[in-house]
Design a protein around this motif. Structure first.
Motif, short mmCIF file in Angstrom:
data_model
loop_
_atom_site.label_atom_id
_atom_site.label_comp_id
_atom_site.label_asym_id
_atom_site.label_seq_id
_atom_site.Cartn_x
_atom_site.Cartn_y
_atom_site.Cartn_z
N GLY A 1 57.01 47.53 47.20
CA GLY A 1 57.34 47.08 45.85
C GLY A 1 56.19 46.30 45.23
O GLY A 1 55.88 46.46 44.04
N PHE A 2 55.57 45.46 46.05
CA PHE A 2 54.40 44.71 45.56
C PHE A 2 53.27 45.65 45.18
O PHE A 2 52.59 45.45 44.18
N ILE A 3 53.09 46.69 45.98
CA ILE A 3 52.04 47.68 45.68
C ILE A 3 52.37 48.38 44.36
O ILE A 3 51.50 48.58 43.52
N LYS B 1 42.91 40.73 52.44
CA LYS B 1 43.63 39.45 52.47
C LYS B 1 43.49 38.71 51.14
O LYS B 1 44.45 38.15 50.62
N GLN B 2 42.30 38.71 50.58
CA GLN B 2 42.06 38.01 49.32
C GLN B 2 42.89 38.64 48.18
O GLN B 2 43.39 37.93 47.31
N ASP B 3 43.05 39.96 48.21
CA ASP B 3 43.87 40.63 47.19
C ASP B 3 45.34 40.23 47.31
O ASP B 3 46.03 40.06 46.31
N ILE B 4 45.80 40.08 48.55
CA ILE B 4 47.18 39.63 48.76
C ILE B 4 47.36 38.22 48.21
O ILE B 4 48.30 37.95 47.46
N ASP B 5 46.46 37.33 48.57
CA ASP B 5 46.55 35.94 48.11
C ASP B 5 46.48 35.86 46.58
O ASP B 5 47.26 35.13 45.96
N SER B 6 45.57 36.62 45.98
CA SER B 6 45.44 36.62 44.52
C SER B 6 46.70 37.17 43.86
O SER B 6 47.17 36.63 42.85
N MET C 1 49.75 37.09 44.98
CA MET C 1 50.82 36.09 45.08
C MET C 1 50.61 34.96 44.07
O MET C 1 51.55 34.53 43.39
N ILE C 2 49.40 34.50 43.93
CA ILE C 2 49.09 33.43 42.98
C ILE C 2 49.34 33.91 41.55
O ILE C 2 49.90 33.17 40.72
N ASP C 3 48.98 35.15 41.25
CA ASP C 3 49.19 35.70 39.92
C ASP C 3 50.67 35.80 39.56
O ASP C 3 51.02 35.88 38.38
#
Length: 89
Positions: free
Chosen positions: A58-60, A77-82, A84-86
């Motif tokens: 769903g996130f994808i 990993k940085q894309d995941i963190d970004s 989530m922050i977004d």
């Protein structure tokens, strides 16, 4: 104006032990987070986020970036963190 409060050596020792335990726990948790690779499989990415693979899909669908090479899918990993922050509310 400074105030001095003397609570005794036993209190100082107990506080020092509590602070030390809290620091050790924080460092342990940080090491667990850092143990994830820079590029993760979808299964590892779901574990990193503590979600199911279905939720990750769903996130994808909502824009989480993935890389697909020869059928192999990886998430940075940085894309995941970004991502989530977004999506902070």
């Amino acid at each position: 104006m400074a105030a001095t409060l003397n609570l005794g050596d036993d209190f100082d020792t107990a506080i020092t032990q509590q602070i030390s335990a809290a620091i050790n726990l924080a460092l342990s948790n940080q090491n667990k987070t850092q143990s994830y690779k820079e590029w993760m499989s979808l299964g590892d990415a779901a574990k990193y986020l503590s979600v199911s693979r279905r939720t990750l899909n769903g996130f994808i669908a909502q824009g989480l970036k993935i890389v697909v090479i020869g059928g192999v899918k990886r998430v940075h990993k940085q894309d995941i963190d970004s991502f989530m922050i977004d999506h902070l509310v």
